[in-house]
Design a protein around this motif. Structure first.
Motif, short mmCIF file in Angstrom:
data_model
loop_
_atom_site.label_atom_id
_atom_site.label_comp_id
_atom_site.label_asym_id
_atom_site.label_seq_id
_atom_site.Cartn_x
_atom_site.Cartn_y
_atom_site.Cartn_z
N GLU A 21 1.09 -0.92 0.23
CA GLU A 21 0.21 -0.06 -0.02
C GLU A 21 0.78 1.38 -0.07
OE1 GLU A 21 -2.84 0.30 3.12
OE2 GLU A 21 -3.53 -2.10 2.77
N ARG B 243 0.78 5.65 0.04
CA ARG B 243 -0.38 6.80 -0.28
C ARG B 243 0.65 8.10 0.59
NH1 ARG B 243 -5.01 5.67 1.77
NH2 ARG B 243 -6.28 3.69 2.49
N ASN C 134 -3.07 0.37 -4.22
CA ASN C 134 -2.17 -0.29 -3.09
C ASN C 134 -2.20 -2.29 -4.56
OD1 ASN C 134 -5.18 -1.91 -3.57
ND2 ASN C 134 -5.66 0.12 -2.09
#
Length: 230
Positions: free
Chosen positions: A30, A32, A41
């Motif tokens: 993942e 971010r 992801n």
């Protein structure tokens, strides 16, 4: 034992109950980034289930009868998925796109003859939600999937293709304080072989919030389209 008047299901064989051993593994990455509100992801999984009973299906005077015989068999699965999305703070909007793929291999029996089954299913999805306006909020999800099943029986392969299209919309209006009107739309279109089905569902909701007492009053009108078959 009797789940329907035309299907007899016996979940044991000569007193032997089902025993299953499942082994599963998965990995995911993942990402971010809070600076540009981007995320993605990637996931993968594998699985294997060993059963001591095998399903045997046959026709009896037009009815489908399912029974189990004592015979070890495996169900092997694997799948992969990917999703990427972004938040747009200026418009108070989230949007994402995802893709998934899954495969299954299994054994069963048809009229006491071993049948091999391979299933492949893929889908692509889109999600969108917006809260830019103080008097309205919107959530929308769309998914399109397609798949193929290959049955090997008596040395011959038969293919069955399918596809499905689903959409969901939640639209809520706030005309005045403590009052809201919501519209929900669910649409599912499905086709397999020579059959095709379209299933729309519409619901309408009115809600009043008694803020002082922290109580909500709600009235719903469900299935406005009067859809009777799903």
């Amino acid at each position: 034992i009797l789940l329907s008047p035309t299907n007899l299901n016996l979940p044991y064989s000569n007193g032997v109950l089902a025993q299953n051993k499942a082994r599963n593994g998965a990995i995911g990455i993942e990402y971010r980034n809070p600076l540009n509100n981007l995320f993605f992801n990637i996931r993968g999984r594998v699985g294997s289930t060993t059963n001591n009973l095998m399903l045997n299906t046959f026709l009896d005077n037009g009815n489908t009868v399912s029974e189990y015989i004592v015979r070890d068999n495996d169900i092997n699965t694997n799948g992969q998925s990917f999703e990427i999305g972004k938040y747009f703070p200026k418009f108070k909007t989230n949007a994402s796109v995802s893709f998934s793929n899954s495969n299954t291999k299994s054994l069963s029996m048809n009229n006491s003859i071993v049948q091999r089954t391979k299933n492949n299913n893929e889908s692509i999805s889109f999600k969108f939600n917006n809260a830019y306006f103080s008097w309205m909020s919107l959530d929308y999800t769309m998914s399109y999937g397609w798949g193929k099943s290959i049955y090997t029986y008596l040395g011959d392969d038969s293919n069955i293709k399918s596809n499905n299209w689903t959409q969901n919309l939640n639209l809520i209006f706030y005309p005045i304080e403590n009052h809201s009107i919501g519209l929900n739309w669910d649409q599912t279109n499905f086709s397999q072989g020579g059959q095709s089905f379209q299933n729309p569902f519409y619901d309408l909701t009115y809600q009043y919030t008694w803020a002082k007492k922290k109580i909500d009053f709600e009235v719903k009108w469900l299935n406005i389209a009067n859809t009777k078959v799903y």
